[in-house]
Design a protein around this motif. Structure first.
Motif, PDB file in Angstrom:
ATOM      1  N   ARG A   1      12.079   1.983   2.910  1.00 54.96           N
ATOM      2  CA  ARG A   1      11.254   1.172   2.018  1.00 54.96           C
ATOM      3  C   ARG A   1       9.797   1.279   2.461  1.00 54.96           C
ATOM      4  NH1 ARG A   1      16.177  -0.870   1.343  1.00 54.96           N
ATOM      5  NH2 ARG A   1      16.632  -2.042  -0.577  1.00 54.96           N
TER       6      ARG A   1
ATOM      7  N   ARG B   1       7.734  -3.275   1.322  1.00 57.71           N
ATOM      8  CA  ARG B   1       8.757  -4.322   1.204  1.00 57.71           C
ATOM      9  C   ARG B   1       8.062  -5.654   0.937  1.00 57.71           C
ATOM     10  NH1 ARG B   1      14.162  -5.131   3.273  1.00 57.71           N
ATOM     11  NH2 ARG B   1      14.600  -7.361   3.512  1.00 57.71           N
TER      12      ARG B   1
ATOM     13  N   VAL C   1      11.593   2.341  -3.659  1.00 56.74           N
ATOM     14  CA  VAL C   1      12.967   2.527  -3.174  1.00 56.74           C
ATOM     15  C   VAL C   1      13.747   3.453  -4.104  1.00 56.74           C
ATOM     16  CG1 VAL C   1      15.187   1.389  -2.778  1.00 56.74           C
ATOM     17  CG2 VAL C   1      13.091   0.371  -1.910  1.00 56.74           C
TER      18      VAL C   1
ATOM     19  N   GLU D   1       8.138  -2.593  -4.759  1.00 60.92           N
ATOM     20  CA  GLU D   1       9.232  -2.271  -3.833  1.00 60.92           C
ATOM     21  C   GLU D   1      10.331  -1.491  -4.553  1.00 60.92           C
ATOM     22  OE1 GLU D   1      12.799  -4.362  -1.246  1.00 60.92           O
ATOM     23  OE2 GLU D   1      10.898  -5.440  -1.444  1.00 60.92           O
TER      24      GLU D   1
ATOM     25  N   SER E   1       6.938  -7.087  -6.560  1.00 59.12           N
ATOM     26  CA  SER E   1       8.387  -6.885  -6.484  1.00 59.12           C
ATOM     27  C   SER E   1       8.774  -5.548  -7.103  1.00 59.12           C
ATOM     28  CB  SER E   1       9.119  -8.031  -7.204  1.00 59.12           C
ATOM     29  OG  SER E   1       8.827  -9.272  -6.610  1.00 59.12           O
TER      30      SER E   1
ATOM     31  N   THR F   1      10.815 -11.695   0.941  1.00 62.26           N
ATOM     32  CA  THR F   1      12.024 -12.062   0.195  1.00 62.26           C
ATOM     33  C   THR F   1      11.804 -13.238  -0.733  1.00 62.26           C
ATOM     34  OG1 THR F   1      13.367 -11.253   2.039  1.00 62.26           O
ATOM     35  CG2 THR F   1      14.467 -12.664   0.431  1.00 62.26           C
TER      36      THR F   1
ATOM     37  N   LYS G   1      20.678  -1.067   2.081  1.00 61.08           N
ATOM     38  CA  LYS G   1      19.847  -1.670   3.146  1.00 61.08           C
ATOM     39  C   LYS G   1      19.240  -0.629   4.072  1.00 61.08           C
ATOM     40  CE  LYS G   1      23.221  -4.224   4.578  1.00 61.08           C
ATOM     41  NZ  LYS G   1      24.002  -5.215   5.354  1.00 61.08           N
TER      42      LYS G   1
ATOM     43  N   LEU H   1      16.676  -6.041  -7.434  1.00 59.60           N
ATOM     44  CA  LEU H   1      16.020  -5.861  -6.131  1.00 59.60           C
ATOM     45  C   LEU H   1      16.862  -6.468  -5.011  1.00 59.60           C
ATOM     46  CD1 LEU H   1      12.249  -6.380  -5.384  1.00 59.60           C
ATOM     47  CD2 LEU H   1      13.973  -7.225  -3.826  1.00 59.60           C
ATOM     48  N   LEU H   2      17.365  -7.678  -5.242  1.00 64.97           N
ATOM     49  CA  LEU H   2      18.177  -8.352  -4.218  1.00 64.97           C
ATOM     50  C   LEU H   2      19.492  -7.632  -3.991  1.00 64.97           C
ATOM     51  CD1 LEU H   2      17.450 -12.019  -5.361  1.00 64.97           C
ATOM     52  CD2 LEU H   2      16.489 -10.847  -3.375  1.00 64.97           C
TER      53      LEU H   2
ATOM     54  N   ARG I   1      18.890  -4.526  -1.899  1.00 62.84           N
ATOM     55  CA  ARG I   1      18.684  -4.846  -0.475  1.00 62.84           C
ATOM     56  C   ARG I   1      20.017  -4.988   0.257  1.00 62.84           C
ATOM     57  NH1 ARG I   1      13.575  -8.989   0.469  1.00 62.84           N
ATOM     58  NH2 ARG I   1      11.937  -7.528  -0.209  1.00 62.84           N
ATOM     59  N   LYS I   2      21.074  -5.340  -0.476  1.00 65.45           N
ATOM     60  CA  LYS I   2      22.405  -5.440   0.129  1.00 65.45           C
ATOM     61  C   LYS I   2      23.121  -4.095   0.136  1.00 65.45           C
ATOM     62  CE  LYS I   2      22.457  -9.973   0.781  1.00 65.45           C
ATOM     63  NZ  LYS I   2      22.570 -10.581   2.145  1.00 65.45           N
TER      64      LYS I   2
END
Length: 495
Positions: free
Chosen positions: A414, A417, A89, A85, A82, A420, A410, A402-403, A406-407
């Protein structure tokens, strides 16, 4: 806490402005092999040689303890992937600090940057310097052991402190002088650490082949059924695995990070998991559960019983493992300090880079000073008692980051990845560990952890949010530091 680039006391402008746009910055010096060795260097410390039995104490049985070590390795791998990623990013050094800034920094003027500051406050000022101090004290204890057998306790304690400070000076010199020198030393120590682990595993396999399996045959006898006990056992295992995120702390110094960050994690963490599990099998083959919990250094006792005349190798192993681990932890936390200073959350001069060596020399020196204070003060083991709790609090928050990214980002490329489900699993594990460990052992150490966070909030409010800084003093400190370390603000552009 950021100082401004102003004139010095004589009214003469310093050379900061003219050199800020130059090619002075941290360089990408760490390839795949070096990145793997960095993870090995931080993860393999004294714990697996000196005190791996805490997980056995909390789990209660041989079989459940081995499961804890396997599960701890799997959890560490999921967390590390995790972070891989996040690292690719965000693309900045500092790990959690950089990720919290990217995810939450612009959400609210006061609360947005606060998680980043608290993370830097805990890691840079308290947790990592105390950790390095404990590691180098362990190094000194085993390195000077052959020369202090006949010394009185007072003189032996003084020798350990002097040995610790000497080791700290050497690793600080290495980290200030050259990243390439650090890489060479760390690569050598990484290979030695793996060989040391294999020696222990080989001794265990020899005992099993000889039929010494009485301790292993006890299986799940006396296993704990308490969720809090399991949480405490996992914390013990995860503390030994800590360092799986070390390569993301130095993302800006990794060659081709989009490939090498996730690949180094995918190689190093499973390798260490295998080494740790089989080393525990070796220990449990030779030592009873009661012996493992009671002896001061498990590997030393193991070596005395299995290695015979070669038992001297164990203290040597511990010395090599601890020095390499301390040097790597210092290397990593100086990059967190560097990133926090660059973000305005530490004194700005700690983000400056030495013009010749391209290292964050002021940040390295600052960490050395803090560590030396912890070494001299001593009695700092209690600070580490709640370290895992704080670490997994931040790791859980990193999964939220991280979540969120991603929003909010987006469309950001990446290179790697993670599925999820992985960050959700790590987040749930983090919540389980932080909640049930407190329920099982509602002691003062958690109150102390929360108190340190609240102190950090106060420091943030005064010095960062309201900018109540002693400007004149900071100017002089910045000028003197620049002169002492020949450092200037970095050019942060990727050429």
């Amino acid at each position: 806490m950021s100082s401004e680039k102003m004139e010095n006391g004589d009214g003469v402008k310093n050379n900061t402005a003219s050199l800020c746009g130059s090619n002075v910055k941290l360089r990408r010096e760490l390839g795949l092999f070096s990145a793997i060795n960095l993870i090995l260097g931080v993860m393999i410390g004294s714990g697996i040689f000196v005190s791996p039995a805490t997980a056995l104490k909390h789990s209660g049985s041989v079989a459940l303890c081995l499961i804890v070590w396997i599960v701890s390795g799997i959890i560490s791998l999921l967390g590390a992937l995790s972070f891989a990623e996040l690292g690719t990013v965000v693309g900045k050094s500092g790990a959690e600090y950089a990720y919290f800034q990217a995810a939450f920094g612009k959400m609210h003027k006061f609360w947005g940057p606060l998680p980043s500051f608290i993370c830097a406050w805990i890691y840079v000022v308290i947790l990592r310097p105390a950790e390095v101090a404990i590691i180098v004290l362990t190094f000194a204890k085993y390195a000077i052991q052959p020369f202090t057998i006949h010394l009185q306790e007072d003189y032996k304690s003084m020798a350990i402190i002097l040995g610790s400070l000497s080791a700290l000076f050497l690793m600080t010199y290495i980290n200030i002088t050259s990243v390439k020198l650090f890489v060479k030393v760390q690569n050598l120590f990484g290979v030695c650490k793996v060989l040391a682990c294999l020696i222990v595993i080989g001794g265990g396999l020899y005992e099993i082949q000889a039929g010494n399996t009485e301790n292993l045959n006890k299986g799940f006898e006396n296993s704990t059924t308490s969720l809090g006990g399991i949480a405490q056992a996992l914390f013990s295992g995860l503390w030994a695995y800590d360092g799986w995120n070390s390569v993301t702390v130095v993302t800006e110094e990794i060659i081709n990070p989009g490939t090498n960050v996730p690949l180094s994690i995918a190689v190093a963490v499973p390798l260490i998991t295998g080494l740790y599990v089989f080393m525990n099998v070796a220990y449990m083959t030779v030592l009873t559960s009661a012996e493992m919990v009671s002896v001061p250094a498990v590997a030393v006792t193991f070596g005395e019983r299995v290695l015979g005349p070669a038992s001297f190798l164990i203290p040597l192993m511990v010395a090599i493992a601890t020095f390499g681990c301390a040097m790597s932890v210092q290397f990593g936390v100086t990059r967190v300090c560097y990133s926090a200073a660059r973000g305005g959350h530490m004194v700005e001069v700690f983000s400056y880079v030495n013009m010749k060596h391209m290292t964050p020399a002021p940040a390295v020196a600052f960490q050395a000073i803090l560590t030396s204070i912890f070494i001299v003060v001593g009695r700092i083991d209690t600070l580490i008692d709640f370290a895992s709790w704080l670490l997994w609090f931040f790791y859980g928050l990193a999964m939220v980051a991280l979540l969120v990214l991603r929003k909010t980002q987006k469309d950001t490329p990446r290179p790697y990845r993670v599925p999820t489900v992985v960050p959700y699993c790590v987040l749930l594990i983090s919540m389980f560990l932080t909640v049930f460990s407190v329920i099982d052992d509602p002691s003062m150490k958690y109150v102390t952890a929360i108190l340190l966070i609240l102190i950090g909030v106060g420091v943030y409010t005064i010095f960062v949010y309201h900018r109540k800084t002693p400007t004149t003093l900071l100017r002089k400190f910045t000028f003197l530091t620049q002169m002492l370390f020949q450092c200037v603000p970095p050019n942060t552009r990727d050429d």
